[in-house]
Design a protein around this motif. Structure first.
Motif, short mmCIF file in Angstrom:
data_model
loop_
_atom_site.label_atom_id
_atom_site.label_comp_id
_atom_site.label_asym_id
_atom_site.label_seq_id
_atom_site.Cartn_x
_atom_site.Cartn_y
_atom_site.Cartn_z
N GLU A 243 0.84 -1.20 0.00
CA GLU A 243 0.00 0.00 0.00
C GLU A 243 0.87 1.25 0.00
O GLU A 243 1.95 1.27 0.59
N ILE A 244 0.40 2.27 -0.69
CA ILE A 244 0.98 3.60 -0.63
C ILE A 244 -0.16 4.56 -0.29
O ILE A 244 -1.16 4.63 -1.01
N VAL A 245 -0.02 5.27 0.83
CA VAL A 245 -1.05 6.21 1.29
C VAL A 245 -0.40 7.60 1.38
O VAL A 245 0.59 7.78 2.08
N ILE A 246 -0.96 8.55 0.65
CA ILE A 246 -0.41 9.91 0.59
C ILE A 246 -1.42 10.86 1.22
O ILE A 246 -2.55 10.99 0.74
N GLN A 247 -1.00 11.52 2.30
CA GLN A 247 -1.85 12.47 3.00
C GLN A 247 -1.38 13.88 2.67
O GLN A 247 -0.25 14.26 2.98
N GLY A 248 -2.25 14.66 2.02
CA GLY A 248 -1.93 16.05 1.72
C GLY A 248 -2.71 17.00 2.61
O GLY A 248 -3.55 16.58 3.41
N ALA A 249 -2.46 18.29 2.47
CA ALA A 249 -3.19 19.29 3.25
C ALA A 249 -4.68 19.24 2.94
O ALA A 249 -5.52 19.48 3.82
N ASN A 250 -5.04 18.90 1.69
CA ASN A 250 -6.44 18.97 1.25
C ASN A 250 -7.13 17.62 1.18
O ASN A 250 -8.36 17.56 1.30
N ALA A 251 -6.37 16.54 0.93
CA ALA A 251 -7.00 15.24 0.70
C ALA A 251 -5.99 14.12 0.86
O ALA A 251 -4.78 14.36 0.91
N ARG A 252 -6.52 12.92 0.93
CA ARG A 252 -5.70 11.70 0.96
C ARG A 252 -6.06 10.85 -0.26
O ARG A 252 -7.22 10.69 -0.62
N VAL A 253 -5.00 10.30 -0.90
CA VAL A 253 -5.20 9.31 -1.95
C VAL A 253 -4.30 8.12 -1.66
O VAL A 253 -3.28 8.25 -0.97
N SER A 254 -4.66 6.96 -2.18
CA SER A 254 -3.85 5.78 -1.91
C SER A 254 -4.07 4.75 -3.00
O SER A 254 -5.02 4.81 -3.78
N GLN A 255 -3.13 3.81 -3.06
CA GLN A 255 -3.27 2.60 -3.86
C GLN A 255 -3.05 1.41 -2.95
O GLN A 255 -2.03 1.38 -2.26
N PRO A 256 -3.99 0.45 -2.88
CA PRO A 256 -5.24 0.38 -3.63
C PRO A 256 -6.05 1.68 -3.53
O PRO A 256 -6.02 2.36 -2.51
N TRP A 257 -6.78 2.00 -4.61
CA TRP A 257 -7.35 3.32 -4.77
C TRP A 257 -8.38 3.68 -3.71
O TRP A 257 -9.30 2.94 -3.42
N LYS A 258 -8.18 4.85 -3.14
CA LYS A 258 -9.13 5.46 -2.21
C LYS A 258 -8.82 6.94 -2.18
O LYS A 258 -7.66 7.34 -2.19
N VAL A 259 -9.86 7.75 -2.16
CA VAL A 259 -9.68 9.19 -2.03
C VAL A 259 -10.63 9.71 -0.97
O VAL A 259 -11.81 9.37 -0.95
N VAL A 260 -10.10 10.51 -0.06
CA VAL A 260 -10.87 11.10 1.03
C VAL A 260 -10.42 12.54 1.19
O VAL A 260 -9.21 12.82 1.17
N ALA A 261 -11.37 13.47 1.37
CA ALA A 261 -11.03 14.87 1.62
C ALA A 261 -11.90 15.38 2.76
O ALA A 261 -13.13 15.42 2.63
N GLU A 262 -11.27 15.73 3.86
CA GLU A 262 -12.00 16.28 4.99
C GLU A 262 -12.25 17.77 4.78
O GLU A 262 -11.53 18.45 4.03
N ARG A 263 -13.26 18.26 5.49
CA ARG A 263 -13.58 19.69 5.51
C ARG A 263 -13.81 20.08 6.96
O ARG A 263 -14.45 19.35 7.72
N SER A 264 -13.27 21.22 7.36
CA SER A 264 -13.29 21.58 8.77
C SER A 264 -14.59 22.27 9.18
O SER A 264 -15.11 23.14 8.47
N VAL A 279 -13.17 15.77 -3.82
CA VAL A 279 -13.15 14.35 -4.17
C VAL A 279 -13.59 14.15 -5.62
O VAL A 279 -12.97 13.39 -6.38
N ALA A 280 -14.63 14.85 -6.03
CA ALA A 280 -15.13 14.72 -7.40
C ALA A 280 -14.10 15.22 -8.40
O ALA A 280 -13.93 14.63 -9.48
N ARG A 281 -13.38 16.30 -8.08
CA ARG A 281 -12.35 16.81 -8.99
C ARG A 281 -11.20 15.81 -9.13
O ARG A 281 -10.69 15.61 -10.24
N ILE A 282 -10.81 15.18 -8.04
CA ILE A 282 -9.73 14.18 -8.11
C ILE A 282 -10.18 12.97 -8.91
O ILE A 282 -9.45 12.46 -9.77
N GLU A 283 -11.40 12.50 -8.65
CA GLU A 283 -11.93 11.34 -9.38
C GLU A 283 -12.05 11.66 -10.88
O GLU A 283 -11.79 10.79 -11.72
N ALA A 284 -12.41 12.88 -11.21
CA ALA A 284 -12.52 13.26 -12.62
C ALA A 284 -11.14 13.26 -13.29
O ALA A 284 -11.01 12.81 -14.44
#
Length: 376
Positions: A243-264, A279-284
């Motif tokens: 697995e590779i999990v990348i946590q950014g300031a705005n969102a997390r993406v990983s492989q196996p594929w998953k995308v999550v974006a929190e909002r404060s 999330v929709a912009r990343i998926e697009a």
């Protein structure tokens, strides 16, 4: 039509042979070499390479076969001498990972490339995977924001007989354990995604293989500007769940594929539903990415053939291979010396030189078997 030679006809040579055979209009495998008598001829026969000449001496093949490109698919301790011999003979080189056991040898290979004017590519076949190319596209898009944390699990499993093969499980011949020979793929990906870290620390262990000198488990921590990355290198993980999990300031993406974006929320806690728009912009972005036409070794070989034809650098060049070895060297130095290691490593550092890793490395256990061929 490029004339191809292959040095080393063990299991990994199959991926090289199949890769070249995928481009019959661009290249032809004309020669194979292996120091084990008869092994090259047997491999040629197994793949139906009727026109390929078999050699028991790799340097004789380089000198006599009229090659344009050679794959070096031999144990790591032999990579430098063979690659330098080919480059100095005017032959382009694709060398298996790891590039070499030491930075000194890597730099000697780069010097040979420079004086020859030929191309040197180091196998990094995971750059030619659609799922990982997707991660690269998302990171490069900037949608994640600054990177906070990356977790890389290079999780493999190997039984005790794996280290019975003559060159495995020794610091001198294999150059290291799972960190060098398995996690090198994920280290290359980490560098491809984020660039080089500034500092590394690590711990090493041999948890389950008491027939090998080398580590079968390491955990390393990397410093990247404000963020951190952690790498687990292993051949003791059942299930081999990588697995590779990348946590950014705005969102997390990983492989196996998953995308999550929190909002404060106003109080700083995560708001229900998160940032659905991001999330929709990343998926697009992911949906719009064109799939790779060739994958793995085949993809890298296709890129290298095109690079030779077009006079450009390959996607995974010698400098990339050297950078990955530098990270491995820093992990070993940090683990052996129990310290934080700054990058880049200077040429004056003892761990830069060939043989110094062997001199400083602990023997977790002693090798108990030395088979000429791996049991099937």
């Amino acid at each position: 039509m490029l004339r191809i030679g292959i040095i080393g006809t063990g299991g990994i040579a199959d991926a090289h042979i199949s890769g070249y055979l995928a481009f019959p209009d661009q290249c032809e495998i004309v020669a194979l070499a292996d120091v084990m008598p008869g092994k090259a001829a047997a491999k040629a026969e197994a793949f139906g390479l009727a026109g390929a000449q078999a050699f028991d001496d790799p340097l004789a093949m380089i000198a006599e076969a009229g090659l344009d490109l050679v794959s070096v698919a031999t144990p790591p301790s032999t990579h430098a001498a063979l690659a330098i011999g080919a480059l100095d003979a005017g032959v382009n080189v694709l060398v298996e990972k790891p590039m070499a056991p030491s930075l000194e040898e890597c730099d000697a290979m780069l010097a040979a490339q420079e004086r020859s004017g030929k191309l040197l590519s180091v196998v990094a076949q995971n750059r030619f995977r659609d799922d990982l190319a997707t991660l690269k596209a998302v990171v490069d898009s900037g949608l994640l924001g600054s990177i906070s944390h990356v977790r890389v699990d290079s999780a493999w499993w190997r039984g005790l007989p794996y280290y019975d093969l003559w060159w495995r499980g020794t610091w001198e011949k294999e150059g290291g354990g799972c960190t060098l020979n398995h996690a090198i793929h994920h280290i290359d990906l980490l560098l491809w995604l984020l660039g080089s870290p500034t500092e590394i620390t690590a711990m090493l262990a041999n948890a389950q293989h008491d027939n090998a000198e080398v580590e079968d488990l390491s955990v390393a921590v990397f410093r990247y500007e404000r963020g951190l990355a952690q790498l687990t290198s292993s051949v003791v993980h059942h299930g081999e769940e990588q697995e590779i999990v990348i946590q950014g300031a705005n969102a997390r993406v990983s492989q196996p594929w998953k995308v999550v974006a929190e909002r404060s929320r106003a109080d700083g806690f995560p708001a229900e539903g998160g940032d659905a728009d991001l999330v929709a912009r990343i998926e697009a972005l992911v949906a719009e990415r064109a799939p790779l036409s060739h994958l793995g070794h085949e993809g890298q070989i296709g890129d290298l053939l095109a690079a030779i034809r077009d006079g450009r650098a390959p996607v995974a060049g010698g400098r990339d291979g050297r950078d990955a070895v530098e990270v491995v060297t820093a992990i070993y130095k940090a683990g052996f010396e129990r310290e934080i290691v700054a990058l880049p490593l200077a040429a004056s550092d003892p761990y830069y030189r060939a043989g110094q890793l062997v001199a400083h490395a602990p023997h977790f256990f002693e090798k108990t078997a030395s088979l000429a061929e791996a049991a099937s």
